[in-house]
Each structure stands twice: as C-alpha cells, then as structure tokens.
Enzyme design. Sequence first.
Site, PDB file in Angstrom:
ATOM      1  CB  ALA A 148      -0.938   0.003   1.201  1.00  0.00           C
ATOM      2  N   GLY A 180       1.436 -14.730  -0.321  1.00  0.00           N
ATOM      3  CA  GLY A 180       1.522 -15.426  -1.600  1.00  0.00           C
ATOM      4  C   GLY A 180       1.507 -14.457  -2.767  1.00  0.00           C
ATOM      5  CG  ASP A 358       2.928   0.906  15.473  1.00  0.00           C
ATOM      6  OD1 ASP A 358       2.438   0.179  16.346  1.00  0.00           O
ATOM      7  OD2 ASP A 358       4.093   0.791  15.074  1.00  0.00           O
ATOM      8  NE  ARG A 417      -7.451 -16.644   3.113  1.00  0.00           N
ATOM      9  CZ  ARG A 417      -6.598 -15.704   2.732  1.00  0.00           C
ATOM     10  NH1 ARG A 417      -6.492 -14.584   3.424  1.00  0.00           N
ATOM     11  NH2 ARG A 417      -5.853 -15.872   1.661  1.00  0.00           N
ATOM     12  CG  HIS A 527      -6.507  -9.246   6.772  1.00  0.00           C
ATOM     13  ND1 HIS A 527      -5.623  -8.788   5.814  1.00  0.00           N
ATOM     14  CD2 HIS A 527      -7.486  -8.326   6.841  1.00  0.00           C
ATOM     15  CE1 HIS A 527      -6.067  -7.637   5.329  1.00  0.00           C
ATOM     16  NE2 HIS A 527      -7.198  -7.332   5.943  1.00  0.00           N
ATOM     17  CD  GLU A 556      -3.872  -6.566   7.919  1.00  0.00           C
ATOM     18  OE1 GLU A 556      -4.198  -7.293   8.868  1.00  0.00           O
ATOM     19  OE2 GLU A 556      -2.849  -6.761   7.222  1.00  0.00           O
ATOM     20  CB  ALA A 571      -4.811  -8.641   1.251  1.00  0.00           C
TER      21      ALA A 571
END
Length: 590
Positions: A148, A180, A358, A417, A527, A556, A571
């Site tokens: 990102a 991946g 953070d 998942r 995640h 994220e 993602a």
Amino acid sequence: MKRFFKNLTLIMTFMLILGAFAGCGKSAQGKDGKYTGQADGKHGSIKVEVEVAQGKIKDIKILESSENVVLSEPVYNKIKSTMVNKNNVNVDAITGSTETSNGYINAVKDALKKAGLKLEGDKLTVEPLKEKDTTQEYDVVVVGAGGAGFSAALEAKNAGANVVILEKMPTIGGNTLISGGEMNAPQTWVQKNVGIENDSPEKFYEDTLKGGDNKGNPAIVKVLTDNAKGAAEWLKDYVKVKFLDNQLFQFGGHSVKRALIPEGHTGAEMMTKFKMKSDELGITVKTETEVKELIYENNKVVGVKAKNLAGQDLTFKAKKGVIIAAGGFGSNVEMRKKYNPELDEKYMSTDTPGTTGDGIVMAEKIGAAITNMENIQTYPISNPKTGVISLVADSRFDGAILVNQEGKRFVEELERRDVISKAILNQTGKYCYVFWNKSIDDISKTISVHKDEYEMLVKEGLLYKAETIEDAAKFFKIPVDEFKKTVERVNGFAKDGKDLDFKHRGKLVSLEQGPYYIQKAVPSVHHTMGGLVIDTETRVLDAKGQPIKGLYAAGEVTGVVHGTNRLGGNAIADIVVFGRRAGVNAAQEK
C-alpha cells in the site's frame, strides 16, 4: 649411552612443547584461506564463504540462500559489516528478521570453526544509521513500506510530489512481502488466456460483499472491484510485476478463478519491482524509522514525529499530506485481546512482527474514527510450529482435501477462511491434514515453486511424501481404513463431478494414483479487518464522518472494506487500488 637417551628424551620433550605452543597459535590465528559454512535460516539453508587472513575476517559472501531476497539482503549486509569491522561473530539478530539473522550468523560460525578460528567477544548490536538533519520536509509522507505504501508513493511521485516512505522495520515489504502475492481482479488477460468468460466487476463485488457477511461498506467495495483490473494492469505494465499467464487460483468464497499469481508465487516479486521502480523515480525510503505521532495543527495533519534506531527524535513535515499505510495489528497480542479476547497468546500469527496497529492508534489520538475492530481473521493452513502461512499447501485451491485425525473430511476446502479455521478448531487436537497427490501438484506446482518451504516442512516432520495411502496414514497415525474410505469417496465425487458431502465449488481431483503428500496444519492469526474509517477517496474520517484534512489511509490499516471476513486474494487488490488513490489525492491536497 644413557646420556644420549636422556638428551634425546629432553630434545623430544622440548619439541613436543614447542609443537603444542605452535598448535595453540594456529588455533588462535586460524589458517588463512576461504571456508564455507552452512546453517538453517527461516526458509531453508544459508551457505556462506568466509575469507580469513591473519586471524581476522576479511570478507563474507553468500553462496546459497533460500531466504526472501528483499528481506535478507539488508540483514546480511548489516551483520557482515559489523562482523568484519569488529572481527567478532557474537552479533545480535536484527529485529524482525531473527531466524534469517541467526541462520547467517551460525553459518559464519560454522565456516570459522573449519578455519580453526574463534572470534566471539562481547555481544554486539548492529550499528544503526544516523540522520544528518533531524527535521526534514516533503510534500507527502507515507507511513509504511509495504504494498500500500509503495503504491501510494509511486502515484504521489508521478503526480508531482516529493515523497518519503518511513518504515519502522529494518527491511521493506511488510505483510505484502511474505504473502503469496495473489491478486483478485475480474476480466484480466489471464482469465482470457484460460477461457474464463463468466466474470465481471459486478460478480466480484457480490462475492466480496457476501464474503464479509455484507458488513463491508458497499461504496468502498465498489471502488475496489471496479478498479482491480486497472490496478493489476498497472502492476504488470508500469511496475513490471510478472504474473503467470496461464494459471489462476480460486480462493475460498469466490465464485470463479480470478486470483492472479505472481512469478514465484510470493509477494517478493511485487516488492522487488516496487523497490526498483521507486529507486528509478528517486523516492526516499527510510527504514528503522518508527513514526510515533501525527502532527496536527490548525485542523490539518502537517507531518509526523518519529524516532530512528539510532535514538534520534525526527520530524518529517508534509506540505500536502500524510498517508498511513502501516498495516493491521495481527502481531499485537494485547491489541487483539482488547477487541477480541478469544485471539490471545495461544494463537500464533502469520504476520510480520511490525504489524502492531501503530497507524490506527496514532490516528485515533487525533480524532479519527475506527470500526470493525473485533473482526480478526485466522488463516486456516499454517505451520504448527511457527504460525507461518503455508504456501506449499496452496494445492488446496487445485483439489487437495482436508482431513482430521480420524481420517475424515470435515469442511469444504474452498470455504471462507474463517469457516475453515473454526471447523479445524473443532477437530481432535485443533489441527488438520492437507492431502494431495502428484496429479494435483502438477496443476498447482506449489512444491517446485516453494521448494525451500517444502524441504523445511519435511525436515520438521510436518509434511510427508508417501507412495501409498496406507503409508501416509501410518506416518501421522491416522486410522488407515477410515482414511481409505474418505479417499475412495472423494475419487467417486471427482469422477461424477459432484461433491455430495460438502458441495465443493471448484473441482475435486481423483486421488487414485500416488505418490501422495500429507501435511499437518493449524489456524494462525492472519488479517485484521478493522481499522480506520475512510471515504471512497481514502480520506480518513473523524467520529462525525468528516474528513481530517491532510490525512489519508490505505490497506489493512483501514476497517471498511472486508466486513467480517476478507476473501483470499483481496488484500493485494485492496492495497494497490486504495494505495494508488491515496497517493494521487494526497499529492493534490491544497
């Protein structure tokens, strides 16, 4: 004659003493020359060549390494510099790359042992770099050097901004690097190549919303799914990321195969190309520089305060805007427990150590809104010893089955998942086995592209290659008869094209022919879906839903895209689509 023998004895004794002293000297100094040493790193063996001269380390070269190139290069360089300059191999591992560091250090020690040279003084830390100027000014400051952050930085630079990327870890990449690297996008060149014509942004939108139980922000999800194809083409044509032209993955929860696969099947391809492009554009990247707080003056974010590993307090002014791309909080156990007490210390994490939330915390301090924090995803197929995601087991997307200790299937292998993870945790021992054969591996190729992981898993006794089903069952003490019944049933479903037990949405493959592979796996925190609230232009919003001037976020660290559950492959699409958008908008801030 007696005197002769007495003198001879004295002479021989004296020569033995001299020889002993000479031997001690040789042991202390070592023999000049080049020696090879070897030890295990994080992903396999590290082999080095150490040149010794006059009792000192003259040079260290890497002969073989299975470690991630982007992560390991600065680790090797920093540790080598300290060892050579101080002539001491008793060096601390670099934070965030502990296993790679220790593998390298132990390989050097192995080489020195062969040289007869021991160089272990007081323990040394790798010396950090110091900044000449403690206050610096840029147009755009990007916090986080993952996918990102680099997507944002490249677009901000191309929009005319002077950009810096700040990263607290010793290396770039974040979770993007160790993933991946697969990216979902509809109507791509690869779908065309493999004959998939029934995909669309609308179908991708429906899958993504449904996959998060319709809790994702529909407007944000639409931006993601409408722009994923363009983002993929930007990666391919501009950043020069190489994707496989004739293979796609269908991750759980998706209705079609749409996940592009990078060369090497990891995010290393993407991050390597991101770094090359940023170097080409002259973008400044500062590692080991932890952003501590946002500077908020006159109702606008105008920079950040940071501290580097050398202990310097630094100020980075941003004339236009700050982009937070610092990732989620999967590696912050206390933060996980705060929002979801179930995911405590008993869960390992697939994430990098720097994924500690953070960016969320610092933005919240100046009034940014957060949402969805309780929704934390586990990846179902991870290493039971380390928590690291297993990429070898991506064979699951091409027909591998999941069985429990009793040798029975217990869930659809292409489910979401979170569903698979919960199902595994309900099984004996809270683990499962992935089972496939060579026919499946010929399709997925995960063993050949992840050879180092495969060899490490075999060495750890977590993966076994068997010639027969009986052999596979025996290795992990699975009841043979029950396991054979399961496999026979799957073979029948593969032949008929219909899974009567779990309605497999892909294609089951016959397991009649070996050789076979069986791998033990557990769920691991992967995640965090919660984070900062942003609008469709990536502006961070406050509690009243108003944009905080000068502050943007992507990836994220945000909490409005994936709802209760992120679908695999989304993602990378997320970080690139919204990272690019944040970069352009921050560069145009007035």
